[in-house]
Design an enzyme around this catalytic site. Structure first.
Site, mmCIF file in Angstrom:
data_model
loop_
_atom_site.group_PDB
_atom_site.id
_atom_site.type_symbol
_atom_site.label_atom_id
_atom_site.label_comp_id
_atom_site.label_asym_id
_atom_site.label_seq_id
_atom_site.Cartn_x
_atom_site.Cartn_y
_atom_site.Cartn_z
ATOM 1 N N ASP A 158 -4.888 40.803 20.705
ATOM 2 C CA ASP A 158 -5.175 39.380 20.778
ATOM 3 C C ASP A 158 -6.384 39.201 21.698
ATOM 4 O OD1 ASP A 158 -4.646 36.607 20.310
ATOM 5 O OD2 ASP A 158 -3.797 36.496 22.317
ATOM 6 N N ASP B 67 -0.405 38.399 24.711
ATOM 7 C CA ASP B 67 0.099 37.701 25.891
ATOM 8 C C ASP B 67 1.119 36.638 25.543
ATOM 9 O OD1 ASP B 67 -1.948 36.022 24.679
ATOM 10 O OD2 ASP B 67 -1.819 34.784 26.484
ATOM 11 N N ASP C 294 -7.689 35.614 23.293
ATOM 12 C CA ASP C 294 -7.472 34.631 24.349
ATOM 13 C C ASP C 294 -6.273 35.028 25.201
ATOM 14 O OD1 ASP C 294 -9.524 32.625 23.745
ATOM 15 O OD2 ASP C 294 -8.405 32.313 21.895
#
Length: 356
Positions: A33, A234, A35
């Site tokens: 990922d 995250d 961001d």
């Protein structure tokens, strides 16, 4: 690489996984990922550039998989390269690409599609032979929403609502309610989807392509060809659940929206195989997490258990006690106690001991 330490009884009593081999060698491809993992607010997250460079130098393929549909793969790759993470457009997989494929499979070639989003979404639609438009008056065959940045005109939501009210099929690149940035957590595409849902009377539901749903996993597999992938993210409800749904292992890094409290109370599909403070976790193995008598879980120098409605943590030796091993031990105790539910034990004192 699911192992006995990582999965119990179909996930009902799962402990964090262990690996004697560094993760960058145990898996051929990291599905990262962006961001909250590689960058936040356009700036590289501490240790990310160095860790990814080392992993790549050791032979690990790095692919960047993002639910953010705003930018094109070329723009994302350019930004990564500027940050010190060399990348090309083919290394990037976006939810815009996934939703464009989904729409193209369900509407005639050359159809008009009403777009509420940014250039990344328009480019992905054109690649599938579809025609982006900005008004419901163009009689679109579909409506699609993707994150359009903070300057997306309010009137675009109205156009989408008009079309959805008329029964036009509705799609969304993803439904992440929030997106991390340099100044904090802001509203994501899921918040924009809710605007259209409310305005259109709640009579329709969009088809969603992004993580954690199958269209995104399919797009990622098709574009990367990964044989032994490791999802790195995250977010529990997108990255980790997407890995769970795809039957692949995952690494949660604590540099984005998920904190340790949320991790301890995760349901089975939100429990990562591994957990690390940041992307340096790719460059090491993962210690064994062991459950013993009475539900006592050990990891490194730490012992954790649930007693009288409270998560209890203690260091077996004061020197060299790795904080992340304490987090792993707590995860094992909480998840084992919860089974296939949510752990309700109070973790306040245990987390204070770790400095959280």
């Amino acid at each position: 690489m699911r192992n006995g330490q990582g999965q119990h009884d179909g996930g009902a009593r799962r402990l964090p996984g262990s690996s004697a081999v560094v993760l960058s060698a145990a898996y051929d491809t990291a599905l990262l990922d962006l961001d909250g993992v590689v960058y936040a607010g356009g700036e590289a997250i501490p240790y990310a550039v160095e860790a990814l460079g080392t992993a790549r130098g050791g032979g690990m393929h790095l692919a960047y998989v993002t639910n953010n549909a705003l930018r094109t793969p070329e723009e994302v790759a350019t930004h990564l390269t500027e940050l010190g993470v060399p990348a090309v457009a083919g290394d990037v997989v976006t939810s815009a690409q996934a939703v464009a494929r989904l729409i193209a499979e369900e509407v005639p070639p050359g159809s008009r599609v009403l777009v509420v989003g940014g250039e990344g979404l328009r480019v992905a639609l054109r690649e599938r032979g579809l025609v982006p438009v900005e008004s419901a008056d163009f009689e679109p065959a579909a409506v699609v929403q993707g994150y359009g940045g903070p300057d997306l005109p309010w009137g675009r939501f109205a156009e989408a609502a008009y079309a959805v009210q008329r029964g036009v099929p509705w799609y969304a690149s993803n439904t992440d309610l929030t997106i991390p940035g340099a100044r904090g957590i802001g509203p994501g595409n899921g918040a924009a989807v809710e605007v259209v849902r409310i305005a259109s009377g709640g009579r329709a539901e969009p088809k969603v392509a992004g993580k954690p749903l199958p269209p995104m996993h399919r797009e990622t597999v098709l574009r990367t060809g990964a044989a032994r992938p490791l999802v790195v993210g995250d977010r529990l409800d997108t990255d980790i659940e997407g890995a769970f749904n795809g039957g692949v292992d995952s690494l949660l890094v604590l540099t984005g929206v998920t904190d340790v409290t949320q991790l301890l109370t995760a349901v089975p599909e939100h429990r990562p195989t591994y957990v690390a403070a940041d992307l340096r976790g790719l460059l090491v193995g993962q210690p064994e997490v062991v459950e013993g008598a009475g539900g006592v879980v050990t990891c490194g120098a730490w012992r954790a258990s649930v007693s009288a409605g409270e998560l209890v943590l203690e260091a077996q030796s004061g020197a060299g006690a790795d904080v992340m091993d304490g987090v792993r031990a707590l995860c094992g105790a909480a998840w084992s106690a919860a089974g296939d539910g949510v752990c309700g034990a109070d973790a306040g004192k245990a987390l204070a001991l770790l400095g959280w």
